[in-house]
Design a protein around this motif. Structure first.
Motif, PDB file in Angstrom:
ATOM      1  N   CYS A   1      -3.411  -4.011   8.819  1.00 24.15           N
ATOM      2  CA  CYS A   1      -2.261  -3.100   8.915  1.00 24.15           C
ATOM      3  C   CYS A   1      -2.569  -1.665   8.515  1.00 24.15           C
ATOM      4  O   CYS A   1      -1.706  -0.797   8.656  1.00 24.15           O
ATOM      5  N   TRP A   2      -3.789  -1.393   8.015  1.00 24.92           N
ATOM      6  CA  TRP A   2      -4.057  -0.060   7.447  1.00 24.92           C
ATOM      7  C   TRP A   2      -5.279   0.560   8.093  1.00 24.92           C
ATOM      8  O   TRP A   2      -6.304  -0.106   8.277  1.00 24.92           O
ATOM      9  N   ASN A   3      -5.180   1.841   8.410  1.00 25.08           N
ATOM     10  CA  ASN A   3      -6.326   2.611   8.883  1.00 25.08           C
ATOM     11  C   ASN A   3      -7.199   2.948   7.671  1.00 25.08           C
ATOM     12  O   ASN A   3      -6.777   3.702   6.797  1.00 25.08           O
TER      13      ASN A   3
ATOM     14  N   HIS B   1      -7.547   6.394   6.099  1.00 23.92           N
ATOM     15  CA  HIS B   1      -6.433   7.058   5.432  1.00 23.92           C
ATOM     16  C   HIS B   1      -6.504   6.813   3.922  1.00 23.92           C
ATOM     17  O   HIS B   1      -6.819   5.698   3.486  1.00 23.92           O
TER      18      HIS B   1
ATOM     19  N   ASP C   1       0.733   5.502   0.283  1.00 24.88           N
ATOM     20  CA  ASP C   1      -0.138   6.637   0.600  1.00 24.88           C
ATOM     21  C   ASP C   1       0.226   7.837  -0.280  1.00 24.88           C
ATOM     22  O   ASP C   1       1.192   7.768  -1.065  1.00 24.88           O
TER      23      ASP C   1
ATOM     24  N   ALA D   1      -4.917  -5.930   4.410  1.00 29.78           N
ATOM     25  CA  ALA D   1      -5.166  -4.487   4.476  1.00 29.78           C
ATOM     26  C   ALA D   1      -5.814  -4.108   5.796  1.00 29.78           C
ATOM     27  O   ALA D   1      -5.422  -3.126   6.448  1.00 29.78           O
ATOM     28  N   GLU D   2      -6.806  -4.875   6.204  1.00 27.41           N
ATOM     29  CA  GLU D   2      -7.529  -4.548   7.432  1.00 27.41           C
ATOM     30  C   GLU D   2      -6.674  -4.751   8.681  1.00 27.41           C
ATOM     31  O   GLU D   2      -6.933  -4.152   9.723  1.00 27.41           O
TER      32      GLU D   2
ATOM     33  N   ILE E   1       0.854  -1.190   0.000  1.00 23.16           N
ATOM     34  CA  ILE E   1       0.000   0.000   0.000  1.00 23.16           C
ATOM     35  C   ILE E   1       0.889   1.238   0.000  1.00 23.16           C
ATOM     36  O   ILE E   1       1.856   1.307   0.770  1.00 23.16           O
TER      37      ILE E   1
ATOM     38  N   ASP F   1       5.332   3.644   1.879  1.00 27.27           N
ATOM     39  CA  ASP F   1       4.897   2.294   1.521  1.00 27.27           C
ATOM     40  C   ASP F   1       4.792   1.398   2.751  1.00 27.27           C
ATOM     41  O   ASP F   1       5.593   1.505   3.693  1.00 27.27           O
ATOM     42  N   LEU F   2       3.818   0.492   2.691  1.00 25.16           N
ATOM     43  CA  LEU F   2       3.629  -0.518   3.729  1.00 25.16           C
ATOM     44  C   LEU F   2       3.286  -1.825   3.035  1.00 25.16           C
ATOM     45  O   LEU F   2       2.465  -1.840   2.105  1.00 25.16           O
TER      46      LEU F   2
ATOM     47  N   VAL G   1      -5.424   6.094   0.002  1.00 26.09           N
ATOM     48  CA  VAL G   1      -4.477   5.182  -0.636  1.00 26.09           C
ATOM     49  C   VAL G   1      -4.199   5.674  -2.052  1.00 26.09           C
ATOM     50  O   VAL G   1      -5.140   5.891  -2.829  1.00 26.09           O
TER      51      VAL G   1
END
Length: 417
Positions: free
Chosen positions: A329-331, A334, A296, A326-327, A294, A301-302, A336
């Motif tokens: 590690c990611w808010n 936010h 931002d 995704a769920e 992902i 990057d993540l 993308v």
């Protein structure tokens, strides 16, 4: 017998091909790029005058124009590049049947068994090959000549454009060892970060480092890189006809606008997973793991990856795993900018025996139906084009033609061993 390996690298390939049709621009800074009006427009190639301004491949157009306001931008014509790549490799094959393409603009040639037919002087043959491509195709190459593939590639990178560099057993410590360790083939970001912690900054530092300690730090990869640094690469030149199955299959997309919220992110993941599943089926491969990357809007990057319970080439199963990642590690509040979904740990379809449990019968029958369904979708795409059918949730710009192929800076890749 000492091996004779060439690595031939076409100089500024995309830009050189485009300038064949625009000779009046040769003295100007020129770059080949994506759409200048879209966010995902990036520099694909640049000529020598553009390099002098610090323009780099893969940077965005606006970054390049900050460095070089007079930069001339030309659109890409990938069919031309494929045709010239074919013509160049056809010429290489006149000298040896052992030609291994490494991307569209680079190839290794093993001339060990044929050099005597062309005078026996490796440097002279490399120079002759450079002259021939310049005269017949209007393109230039840099050639590295060495006794293994890794050093041959370092040689083609050593002096550009249009040059020959010979790296022998007698001179490799003088030429290769002072180079940055990141110049060595297959030294990725993670390895480079590890090396930096232990003050390994040059290829010579790596060559002199304790081999067993490298195994502790990086496993087999550390030992292999140590061998590379010491000139011990023995990998053969494998002709393109010797197919090697990919290690991974991935698709990435920079979206025309930021994705906002869980549903838009899910739509993006679904679109990419569907493409990955299609390509797996074309390769007759199934994956045993999935990774998700992902990005931002600030280019941070993540990435995460996860093993699967059963091998699959179903887009919906790949999408489900990617969304779980995704769920985790990611808010979801936010935005993308870009996503990449990659299928990992590939196995041939016929070897992908699913693990059985008490529910295996019904589950396997359901999977068989889904595989037939996705196979039918593949047939539709093969007949009517890739954009003929796609997930209904695929993210699109408002007012975009629903029958058009998905937008964005799409990229796909096969990772070779």
């Amino acid at each position: 017998m000492e091996r004779v390996i060439f690595h031939c690298d076409l100089n500024s390939f995309y830009a050189s091909v485009e300038l064949l049709d625009h000779p009046e621009l040769r003295h100007l800074p020129v770059a080949v790029c994506g759409d200048p009006d879209s966010r995902h427009g990036i520099i694909l190639a640049k000529n020598e005058p553009a390099k002098a301004f610090g323009v780099k491949t893969a940077e965005t157009i606006w970054q390049a124009r900050k460095k070089c306001p007079e930069l001339v931008l030309l659109p890409a014509h990938h069919h031309k590049y494929r045709e010239f790549s074919r013509l160049v490799n056809h010429i290489y094959q006149e000298y040896t049947d052992l030609v291994e393409p490494f991307g569209i603009d680079e190839s290794w040639l093993d001339l060990t068994g044929t050099l005597h037919l062309f005078g026996g002087d490796a440097r002279a043959l490399a120079d002759r090959l450079r002259e021939r491509l310049r005269c017949e195709l209007g393109l230039t190459i840099s050639v590295g000549v060495s006794f293994n593939k890794v050093f041959a590639k370092l040689g083609s990178d050593y002096k550009k454009p249009d040059a020959t560099t010979v790296i022998s057993r007698e001179n490799f410590k003088q030429i290769v060892w002072p180079l940055p360790v990141t110049d060595l083939l297959y030294v990725g970001r993670a390895a480079a970060q590890t090396f930096q912690k232990f003050n390994i900054r040059t290829i010579g530092d790596l060559a002199r480092f304790d081999r067993e300690s490298l195994f502790t730090l990086l496993g087999k990869n550390g030992v292999q890189l140590h061998d590379f640094a010491n000139g011990l690469d023995r990998s053969p030149v494998a002709p393109a006809t010797q197919h090697t199955p990919p290690k991974s299959v991935g698709n990435g997309l920079t979206f025309p606008r930021n994705l906002q919220g869980r549903e838009e992110i899910r739509a993006g993941v679904t679109q990419l997973a569907d493409q990955v599943g299609t390509r797996l089926r074309l390769q007759h491969m199934k994956c045993q793991g999935v990774s998700l990357a992902i990005r931002d809007p600030d280019f941070r990057d993540l990435s995460r990856q996860q093993r699967l319970d059963s091998p699959t080439y179903l887009g919906r199963e790949i999408a489900q795993t990617a969304m779980e990642l995704a769920e985790s590690c990611w808010n979801m509040d936010h935005p993308v900018r870009a996503l990449t979904v990659t299928a990992l740990y590939l196995v041939p379809e016929e070897e992908a025996a699913a693990q059985l449990d008490l529910l295996s019968g019904p589950l396997e029958r359901k999977r068989e139906r889904l595989e037939k369904l996705e196979g039918a979708l593949d047939s539709i795409r093969a007949k009517y084009g890739k954009g003929a059918i796609a997930p209904a949730s695929a993210p699109r710009d408002p007012g975009e033609d629903r029958h058009a192929p998905p937008p964005g800076g799409s990229r796909s890749y096969l990772e070779e061993p």
